[in-house]
Scaffold this active site. Sequence first.
Site, PDB file in Angstrom:
ATOM      1  CG  ASP A 300      -2.219   0.850   0.861  1.00 24.62           C
ATOM      2  OD1 ASP A 300      -2.164   1.635  -0.110  1.00 24.62           O
ATOM      3  OD2 ASP A 300      -3.240   0.748   1.562  1.00 24.62           O
TER       4      ASP A 300
HETATM    5  C1  BGC Z   1      -5.018   3.214  -0.044  1.00 20.03           C
HETATM    6  C2  BGC Z   1      -5.151   2.184  -1.134  1.00 20.03           C
HETATM    7  C3  BGC Z   1      -5.058   2.853  -2.471  1.00 20.03           C
HETATM    8  C4  BGC Z   1      -3.717   3.552  -2.549  1.00 20.03           C
HETATM    9  C5  BGC Z   1      -3.468   4.212  -3.889  1.00 20.03           C
HETATM   10  C6  BGC Z   1      -3.784   4.085  -0.233  1.00 20.03           C
HETATM   11  O1  BGC Z   1      -3.776   5.156   0.628  1.00 20.03           O
HETATM   12  O2  BGC Z   1      -4.986   2.578   1.198  1.00 20.03           O
HETATM   13  O3  BGC Z   1      -6.369   1.515  -0.986  1.00 20.03           O
HETATM   14  O4  BGC Z   1      -5.216   1.927  -3.498  1.00 20.03           O
HETATM   15  O5  BGC Z   1      -3.677   4.550  -1.550  1.00 20.03           O
HETATM   16  O6  BGC Z   1      -4.280   5.298  -4.079  1.00 20.03           O
END
Ligand code: BGC
Length: 769
Positions: A300
């Site tokens: 993530d």
């Molecule tokens: C989130 C993810 C997301 C990623 C990219 C993160 O902050 O937890 O779910 O896909 O950002 O935007």
Amino acid sequence: MKSFKHYYIIFILCFFSCSEQKQELTLISEEDKSNSYSINNKVEELLSKMTLEEKVGQMNQYNGFWDLTGPAPAEGDAARKYEHLRKGYVGSMLNVRGVEDVRKVQKIAVEETRLGIPLIIGFDVIHGYETLSPIPLAEAASWDLEAIKKSASVAAEEASAAGINWTFAPMVDISRDARWGRVMEGAGEDPYLGSKIAEARVKGFQGENLSDYNTIAACAKHFAGYGFSEAGRDYNTVDVGTSTLYNTIFPPFQAAQDAGVRTFMNSFNELNGVPATGNEFLQRDILKDKWNFDGFMVSDWGSIAEMIAHGHAKDGKQAAEIAVKAGSDMDMESYLYVEELAELVREGKVDEKLIDDAVRRILRVKFELGLFEDPYKYCNEEREKTTLGNPEIHQAVLDMALKSVVLLKNDKNLLPLRKNNLNIAVIGALADDKTSPLGSWRIAAKDETAISVLEGLAQYSGNNITYAKGADVSIGETSFAKELTINTTDKSGFGEAKSIAKNADVVIMVLGEHGFQSGEARSRTDIGLPGVQQELLEEVYGINKNIILVLNNGRPLAIPWAAEHIPAIVEAWQLGTQSGNAIAKVLYGDYNPSGKLPMSFPRNVGQIPIYYNYKNTGRPSNPEPGVVFWSHYIDQSNTPLYPFGHGLSYSEFEYSDLNVDEVSDNEINVSFKLRNKSNVKGKEVAQLYIRDLYASVTRPVKELKGFEIVELDSFEEKEVVIKLSKSDFGFYNNVGEFIIEPGEFIIFVGGSSATTLEKKIDLQWKENH
Ligand code: BGC
């Protein structure tokens, strides 16, 4: 009356685990075999030509230069990103969107680097790209797997036309905590429904063939446990036992894997002391070894670096080492793989075989997408122009929005509304809001593009509509990356609202959450109507009791006062671009609602976590009046305000004649009659639950095991048959083994988890020694 008829079902088969059974059943066609054979060959060929730095580059994902979905980068980052792109040190980018911009970065990767390996372009296509479907929690309320699959494929159609080939969806985190803002992104509290929806979404995004120009790779996230963040506070600690992990958290992920999802994303949270990103048990033992996942795992946003703050890694270098060893294949925005991995390999701390394994996985998905054949296949300006926002896409999101509405309450049949000669007062800032219905996670959608409730209602011209805002929900500018300020003081519009309510035959109050009040980093400790809206509701009620409350929200709300006083309540979530049209059709009865809650609505926040499939405890119910020593609160009932699976219709349904029959050694049929007692045609989501009365590891008081959407004409009756197989009665024990135990079960059927009919059965599986 309970029936005590016993059914003895003898099995000649030996015990088998659910997943083993599924693997045996997976049929691989000759064509698939030769495709994957040739892809693997191509991957090996390419891998053999790559330098260590180029390999590590494939494992590096950068955010683009415009949109932000995480903490802002440092200055000078753009220059460095371009430099790395040119060197072939970037395998993927996220938040680059639109054909023009995608083509720009793809061109660098393909035409300026030594090996010309195309980028995989990721984006959060969570509930649509530019034209938005309802938020995923709302879609889950439809229980309509075909519609949900279609919604994902429509989203893929638009996103792929805008240059995207990989979505960070579906989010399949089960959550029992409405305080957590990200419940809007998931399918709610139940592992069975969550698994079915995970499968539908993966299949919708990825289609029949990943190399088609209009399908995109899906990503099951966040592996794992994120929905169990303590106290519902985002990014918080997760500590859960084996039983919850295997029986509640894992199933939707496993369903996504069984449906062929090509990527997984790990998670910000720690799980039982080890951050998910550095968790070898999750990523290697379970996902890659036990489930045989051969796609890749992306971290993530910055979660590799966050292992330092977690207190798990000493510094960035150690964080990179831990993450890669644990099975995180791609680094989203930590910059640590690109900075540290090559050196870690040279120092002998990381085996290059691990790098090769990660790169193989990433290249494989790129080949499957067809990116090597044509890196610009998602970059067709003409297609982008004709696809985005086309009428068919609007029709599809409207259809999904209609199916997502849940009628929570309808006393005295206040709904549906008559189409003529009514004076209707519409109150609430959300009624005139063209942005909030888009919900959160809608980076590519333009503000003010949703149909508002007022616009939807205006299409019915037979009634007289007056409008007053009453009160703002939030104050000032808002965006995905900005803190929201809720209006807690300004009641200056109350007077006007009350005065229009005075002469109205009926008042429609559209209240709830601002579109950015749920989503990432939007946890709440108070999940009532935000700001001054509760007071507004009560004051208007003092003037006119004929109120239809239309809720717009991204999570279950605690609305005990409204549930007691307001005669009609419509849960309209955040329904996306076509929101107002869908709401108007439901209010006027041009669409008969059939949605059912995918998450329990608590009476107050103190009941959280609250969920229908809880354990019984040793002291489940009040033994005698006056005895205090049983599992309860002294100030509130144990039951939710609205249970999981609840949802009314303009029709009235009746369940009867529940029967359970053995049809084979490992299957039973549950049959019952469902009758529409009204003269209104409608749809009912008939639900089937089981309860395992005693087991080596205790089982919940109810578990959803099947459902069917049944359409019934006025006064029509149908027999519904739902099959259950042996594995439906099994569970994971405390060492993570899937077991099936004989014994007594209760079968329940009905229109919600507070079901109507039940029958006790005795299932004696015969072990084969
Ligand atoms: C989130 C993810 C997301 C990623 C990219 C993160 O902050 O937890 O779910 O896909 O950002 O935007």
